[in-house]
Design an enzyme around this catalytic site. Structure first.
Site, short mmCIF file in Angstrom:
data_model
loop_
_atom_site.label_atom_id
_atom_site.label_comp_id
_atom_site.label_asym_id
_atom_site.label_seq_id
_atom_site.Cartn_x
_atom_site.Cartn_y
_atom_site.Cartn_z
N LYS A 1 0.79 -1.11 -0.16
CA LYS A 1 0.04 -0.04 -0.01
C LYS A 1 0.77 1.35 -0.06
O LYS A 1 0.67 2.17 -0.95
CB LYS A 1 -0.89 0.02 1.42
CG LYS A 1 -1.56 1.30 1.54
CD LYS A 1 -2.52 1.50 2.72
CE LYS A 1 -1.83 1.52 4.01
NZ LYS A 1 -1.22 2.89 4.39
N ASN A 2 1.86 1.38 0.86
CA ASN A 2 2.76 2.58 1.09
C ASN A 2 3.88 2.63 -0.19
O ASN A 2 4.29 3.64 0.02
CB ASN A 2 3.27 2.48 2.37
CG ASN A 2 2.15 2.48 3.39
OD1 ASN A 2 1.18 2.83 3.28
ND2 ASN A 2 2.61 2.35 4.89
N CYS B 1 -5.15 12.18 12.56
CA CYS B 1 -5.79 10.85 12.56
C CYS B 1 -6.06 10.28 13.74
O CYS B 1 -6.16 10.98 14.80
CB CYS B 1 -4.96 9.77 11.74
SG CYS B 1 -3.46 9.50 12.88
N ARG C 1 -0.71 14.55 13.14
CA ARG C 1 0.25 14.10 12.28
C ARG C 1 0.68 15.38 11.43
O ARG C 1 0.35 15.73 10.37
CB ARG C 1 -0.44 13.14 11.26
CG ARG C 1 -1.24 11.78 11.57
CD ARG C 1 -0.04 10.82 11.88
NE ARG C 1 0.57 10.39 10.86
CZ ARG C 1 0.05 9.37 10.00
NH1 ARG C 1 -1.30 8.86 10.44
NH2 ARG C 1 0.54 8.86 9.22
N PRO C 2 1.80 16.08 11.92
CA PRO C 2 2.15 17.22 11.26
C PRO C 2 2.79 17.08 10.23
O PRO C 2 3.32 15.90 9.63
CB PRO C 2 3.55 17.86 12.17
CG PRO C 2 3.83 16.68 13.05
CD PRO C 2 2.45 15.62 13.05
N VAL C 3 2.83 18.14 9.30
CA VAL C 3 3.61 18.21 8.01
C VAL C 3 4.39 19.28 8.01
O VAL C 3 4.89 19.72 6.92
CB VAL C 3 2.37 18.43 6.90
CG1 VAL C 3 1.63 17.10 6.74
CG2 VAL C 3 1.75 19.82 7.00
N ASP D 1 4.45 0.38 12.02
CA ASP D 1 3.00 -0.34 11.61
C ASP D 1 2.64 -1.84 12.03
O ASP D 1 1.56 -2.33 11.75
CB ASP D 1 3.01 -0.07 10.00
CG ASP D 1 3.03 1.22 9.64
OD1 ASP D 1 3.51 1.69 8.43
OD2 ASP D 1 2.57 2.04 10.58
N ARG E 1 -8.87 -0.29 3.91
CA ARG E 1 -7.73 0.71 3.43
C ARG E 1 -6.46 -0.20 3.02
O ARG E 1 -5.69 0.57 2.16
CB ARG E 1 -7.33 1.81 4.41
CG ARG E 1 -8.73 2.59 4.57
CD ARG E 1 -8.30 3.78 5.74
NE ARG E 1 -7.11 4.53 5.19
CZ ARG E 1 -6.49 5.76 5.67
NH1 ARG E 1 -7.24 6.00 6.77
NH2 ARG E 1 -5.52 6.16 5.09
C1 EPZ Z 1 4.41 6.94 6.79
O1 EPZ Z 1 3.45 7.70 7.22
C2 EPZ Z 1 3.21 5.62 6.28
N1 EPZ Z 1 2.17 5.89 5.33
C3 EPZ Z 1 2.75 5.31 7.83
O2 EPZ Z 1 1.93 4.16 7.63
C4 EPZ Z 1 3.94 4.95 8.60
O3 EPZ Z 1 3.20 4.50 10.05
C5 EPZ Z 1 5.08 6.18 8.82
O4 EPZ Z 1 5.24 6.56 7.69
C6 EPZ Z 1 5.86 5.70 9.50
O5 EPZ Z 1 6.79 4.56 9.09
C7 EPZ Z 1 2.27 5.83 4.36
O6 EPZ Z 1 3.53 5.54 3.60
C8 EPZ Z 1 1.48 6.18 3.21
P1 EPZ Z 1 6.48 9.86 8.78
P2 EPZ Z 1 4.08 9.29 7.19
O7 EPZ Z 1 6.25 11.36 8.32
O8 EPZ Z 1 4.94 9.49 6.00
C9 EPZ Z 1 6.92 12.96 12.17
C10 EPZ Z 1 0.07 2.82 7.77
O9 EPZ Z 1 -0.55 2.11 8.61
N2 EPZ Z 1 6.61 14.17 11.36
O10 EPZ Z 1 7.46 9.05 8.63
O11 EPZ Z 1 3.02 10.26 7.53
C11 EPZ Z 1 5.41 12.23 12.57
O12 EPZ Z 1 4.61 13.04 13.58
C12 EPZ Z 1 0.39 4.17 7.63
O13 EPZ Z 1 0.34 2.24 6.69
C13 EPZ Z 1 6.92 15.73 11.68
O14 EPZ Z 1 6.94 15.55 12.98
O15 EPZ Z 1 4.95 9.08 8.48
C14 EPZ Z 1 6.01 10.90 12.91
O16 EPZ Z 1 6.41 11.11 14.39
C15 EPZ Z 1 0.28 4.74 9.03
N3 EPZ Z 1 6.70 16.31 10.88
C16 EPZ Z 1 7.22 10.70 12.65
O17 EPZ Z 1 7.68 11.94 11.78
C17 EPZ Z 1 6.46 16.02 9.33
O18 EPZ Z 1 6.25 17.10 8.63
C18 EPZ Z 1 7.32 9.82 11.19
O19 EPZ Z 1 6.35 10.27 10.45
C19 EPZ Z 1 6.29 14.90 9.04
C20 EPZ Z 1 6.33 13.82 9.97
#
Ligand code: EPZ
Length: 420
Positions: free
Chosen positions: A22-23, A116, A121-123, A304, A396
């Site tokens: 999926k990812n 979520c 979930r910050p960006v 995950d 999903r």
């Molecule tokens: C990806 O989410 C995956 N989703 C998630 O899988 C997975 O849990 C996650 O990576 C961690 O491995 C997809 O690939 C579609 P991150 P993503 O940015 O990219 C912080 C599932 O169940 N962060 O790697 O959103 C964040 O809060 C899903 O399949 C910031 O602080 O995760 C977290 O603590 C759920 N600022 C850490 O980084 C940002 O701008 C890792 O998040 C972005 C992230």
């Protein structure tokens, strides 16, 4: 709405083929916005999230055609540069279109994804990275407005290793003018696969698969065909399911190199594993030994699978601790597991599981994708019948999960319900 009705106590035994990740697909699909033309993405899983992404890019003028596991994308005409809230609120990965749009077209209006089920979930890293490349970003009405005459290569360090932010900023950098150096980039296999696809499209990336990426911007990229990697999280979920039922399973179409730490942890609990070139055999004759888990970025234990591991440790003869260092509040599954008879306490970002309690079937409610998976695993071993509500969450991310589980001895029925 659908629910699952699951009869517990059945031993799993048999062979399953793992679907595309999926990812993985969710990272490859937005790349089609970087170059006009036809793309064939093979081994794409038939999942709600893939349809959500397809609908999103279709709303921008892209044509998506899904036949079997081949997703054909025609991105010759892009007519909109907006990702509306209605799509983004359903799936955070929709945010990945921001980088490609602002890099190729100089503009984008993308809804903020919001939180979520388990929390914020910050960006901020996505936005800081794009600003470093010269994008003008402002937030208004819940939307990110991004503009840039031409992105300019720059150095950017990810303070936190982020899968999504790495993908977004990396895709933007491929068409920027000059060189971009990304440090502390994510190295999850899904991101490495995106890097490999971008290189096939003509991008100039040094350090593929490492935390330091040097990207030499090019004037244009070209459409390609690509095959999505197998889903390592799905694979781990089915291995845990078989272990929980003292069963045995052969999983085909995996990349073992994506799962060494999962194999090792399962071995610590007492599972026997035999790993082959693109498959793995697991057998479990006893209850698991209690084994602690601490999630971390790749190649550590993925966040995950922490919910699924928690369900597994409910069977262990002793106390175990599951700590999530990525998402400190990803424990929505715990109150539902308690309804099945579990004894689990959450202290800060760790679940303390007192294993060995008698588990009996109950009606439980899914809250998010991996929480749903943990409830299904627990229902497979709880005595009697369980009902899992809101299984749209599971749809999903797990392709045909009831068919796959029933094929190896489970009893999972999908039933219509008015219960929400
Ligand atoms: C990806 O989410 C995956 N989703 C998630 O899988 C997975 O849990 C996650 O990576 C961690 O491995 C997809 O690939 C579609 P991150 P993503 O940015 O990219 C912080 C599932 O169940 N962060 O790697 O959103 C964040 O809060 C899903 O399949 C910031 O602080 O995760 C977290 O603590 C759920 N600022 C850490 O980084 C940002 O701008 C890792 O998040 C972005 C992230």
């Amino acid at each position: 709405m659908d629910k699952f009705v699951i009869e517990g106590g059945r031993r799993l035994s048999g062979k399953l083929s793992v679907s595309g990740a999926k990812n993985g697909s969710l990272a490859l699909m937005p790349a089609s916005l970087l170059a006009p033309g036809f793309y064939h993405l093979y081994n794409t899983p038939n999942l709600n999230d893939i349809w959500t992404m397809s609908r999103l890019i279709s709303s921008m003028g892209v044509n998506c055609d899904f036949e079997g596991s081949t997703l054909t994308i025609d991105s010759r005409e892009i007519t909109s540069f907006e990702a509306p809230y209605e799509h983004v609120k359903k799936m955070r990965a929709s945010f990945y279109v921001l980088g490609p749009l602002v890099s190729r077209f100089g503009k984008a209006r993308v809804s903020l994804p919001g939180g979520c089920a388990w929390g914020p979930r910050p960006v901020d890293l996505h936005l800081k990275g794009l600003e470093k490349l010269g994008a003008e970003i402002n937030i208004e009405g819940g939307y990110v407005n991004a503009q840039a005459k031409k992105l300019i290569g720059a150095n950017f360090h990810f303070d936190i290793s982020s899968v999504g932010a790495t993908g977004n900023v990396l895709m933007a950098a491929t068409l920027a003018k000059g060189t971009t150096l990304l440090t502390n980039a994510a190295i999850e296999p899904e991101i490495t696969a995106l890097e490999e696809m971008l290189v096939k499209m003509g991008a100039k990336i040094n350090g593929v698969g490492t935390t330091t990426l040097e990207i030499e911007g090019v004037d244009e990229l070209f459409p390609v065909d690509e095959t999505t990697i197998p889903d390592r999280i799905e694979a781990a979920t089915y291995l845990i399911a078989a272990a929980m039922t003292k069963g045995e399973i052969t999983l085909e179409n995996i990349i073992p190199a994506h799962l060494p730490v999962v194999f090792s942890k399962l071995g610590e609990t007492g599972c026997q594993l035999q790993v082959y070139k693109d498959s793995v055999y697991l057998k479990m004759d006893d209850l698991p030994k209690p084994v602690d888990l601490v999630t971390s970025v790749y190649p550590g234990i993925p966040t995950d699978i922490q919910a699924q591991w928690t369900a597994y440790m409910m069977l262990a003869d002793g106390v175990s601790k599951v700590t999530d260092t990525i998402y400190h509040d990803r424990f929505m599954h715990i109150p539902e597991l308690l309804r099945l008879g579990a004894d689990i306490n959450v202290i800060e970002n760790a679940a303390i599981i007192q294993g060995g309690k008698k588990l009996t079937g109950a009606v439980v409610m899914s809250s998010d994708l991996r929480a749903s998976a943990s409830l299904i695993l627990a229902a497979l071993v709880a005595e009697g019948e369980s009902e899992i509500l809101r299984i749209y969450h599971i749809d999903r991310g797990y392709e045909n999960i009831e068919d796959k589980l029933n094929a190896i001895g489970a009893s999972v029925k999908r039933v219509k319900t008015d219960l929400i």
